[in-house]
Design a protein around this motif. Sequence first.
Motif, PDB file in Angstrom:
ATOM      1  N   GLY A  37       5.745 -60.093  42.496  1.00 18.09           N
ATOM      2  CA  GLY A  37       5.487 -61.255  41.662  1.00 18.09           C
ATOM      3  C   GLY A  37       5.403 -62.507  42.509  1.00 18.09           C
ATOM      4  N   TRP A  39       6.817 -65.378  41.830  1.00 19.98           N
ATOM      5  CA  TRP A  39       8.010 -66.198  41.732  1.00 19.98           C
ATOM      6  C   TRP A  39       9.249 -65.376  42.063  1.00 19.98           C
ATOM      7  CZ3 TRP A  39       7.178 -68.641  36.245  1.00 19.98           C
ATOM      8  CH2 TRP A  39       6.118 -69.525  36.302  1.00 19.98           C
ATOM      9  N   GLN A  41      13.327 -64.481  41.396  1.00 22.92           N
ATOM     10  CA  GLN A  41      14.073 -64.270  40.152  1.00 22.92           C
ATOM     11  C   GLN A  41      14.599 -65.602  39.622  1.00 22.92           C
ATOM     12  OE1 GLN A  41      17.452 -61.686  40.470  1.00 22.92           O
ATOM     13  NE2 GLN A  41      17.607 -61.434  38.264  1.00 22.92           N
ATOM     14  N   GLU A  43      13.192 -68.510  39.881  1.00 21.65           N
ATOM     15  CA  GLU A  43      12.087 -69.209  39.222  1.00 21.65           C
ATOM     16  C   GLU A  43      11.755 -68.584  37.876  1.00 21.65           C
ATOM     17  OE1 GLU A  43       9.666 -70.828  43.098  1.00 21.65           O
ATOM     18  OE2 GLU A  43       9.653 -68.680  42.659  1.00 21.65           O
ATOM     19  N   GLN A  44      11.866 -67.271  37.792  1.00 22.50           N
ATOM     20  CA  GLN A  44      11.630 -66.605  36.512  1.00 22.50           C
ATOM     21  C   GLN A  44      12.664 -67.048  35.475  1.00 22.50           C
ATOM     22  OE1 GLN A  44       9.227 -64.739  35.484  1.00 22.50           O
ATOM     23  NE2 GLN A  44       8.304 -63.742  37.237  1.00 22.50           N
ATOM     24  N   ALA A  47      11.919 -70.542  34.311  1.00 26.79           N
ATOM     25  CA  ALA A  47      10.805 -70.553  33.356  1.00 26.79           C
ATOM     26  C   ALA A  47      11.270 -70.085  31.980  1.00 26.79           C
ATOM     27  CB  ALA A  47       9.668 -69.671  33.865  1.00 26.79           C
ATOM     28  N   ALA A  48      12.147 -69.089  31.939  1.00 26.25           N
ATOM     29  CA  ALA A  48      12.677 -68.620  30.656  1.00 26.25           C
ATOM     30  C   ALA A  48      13.492 -69.717  29.976  1.00 26.25           C
ATOM     31  CB  ALA A  48      13.534 -67.375  30.864  1.00 26.25           C
ATOM     32  N   ASP A  51      11.070 -72.255  28.538  1.00 28.35           N
ATOM     33  CA  ASP A  51      10.480 -71.728  27.308  1.00 28.35           C
ATOM     34  C   ASP A  51      11.456 -71.846  26.135  1.00 28.35           C
ATOM     35  OD1 ASP A  51       8.142 -71.097  28.601  1.00 28.35           O
ATOM     36  OD2 ASP A  51       8.619 -68.965  28.825  1.00 28.35           O
ATOM     37  N   ARG A  79       3.122 -69.639  31.992  1.00 28.84           N
ATOM     38  CA  ARG A  79       2.446 -68.470  32.551  1.00 28.84           C
ATOM     39  C   ARG A  79       3.334 -67.837  33.606  1.00 28.84           C
ATOM     40  NH1 ARG A  79      -3.154 -68.610  33.187  1.00 28.84           N
ATOM     41  NH2 ARG A  79      -2.808 -66.627  34.199  1.00 28.84           N
ATOM     42  N   ARG A  80       3.406 -66.527  33.565  1.00 33.90           N
ATOM     43  CA  ARG A  80       4.219 -65.784  34.524  1.00 33.90           C
ATOM     44  C   ARG A  80       3.329 -65.145  35.578  1.00 33.90           C
ATOM     45  NH1 ARG A  80       7.230 -67.920  31.050  1.00 33.90           N
ATOM     46  NH2 ARG A  80       9.380 -67.290  30.769  1.00 33.90           N
TER      47      ARG A  80
END
Length: 109
Positions: A37, A39, A41, A43-44, A47-48, A51, A79-80
């Motif tokens: 990916g 990003w 973890q 950064e993920q 993003a969550a 959201d 966007r992921r």
Amino acid sequence: MFIEHLPSESHTMTALRNELTPMQLAEQADRGEPEKGRWSQQEQLLAAAVDAIRRLEWVLICVNVDKKSKRPDPPEPMRRPGAGPKKTRAQLTEGSANRLFELLQGGAA
């Protein structure tokens, strides 16, 4: 060999992934290879969280708007990595509605 051990969020790994076709990205997503990916973890997770905050803000707006007023559309998630552009829903135009009606009434295709 050195490239394989670079962090997944490095510029080199991102550039390599950006060269992948949508089919190759889909294959990676199906195989569940998070190390490919764009990003990390962290950064993920960020993003969550963004959201979730956007969704809460949207809910707050919806509960405080007049019942007769139009409510805003729900927020789009960030966007992921590896995700293609959002697929748009087909819109039923008057012409396509008439064609559908003709087909349902036994019209020839």
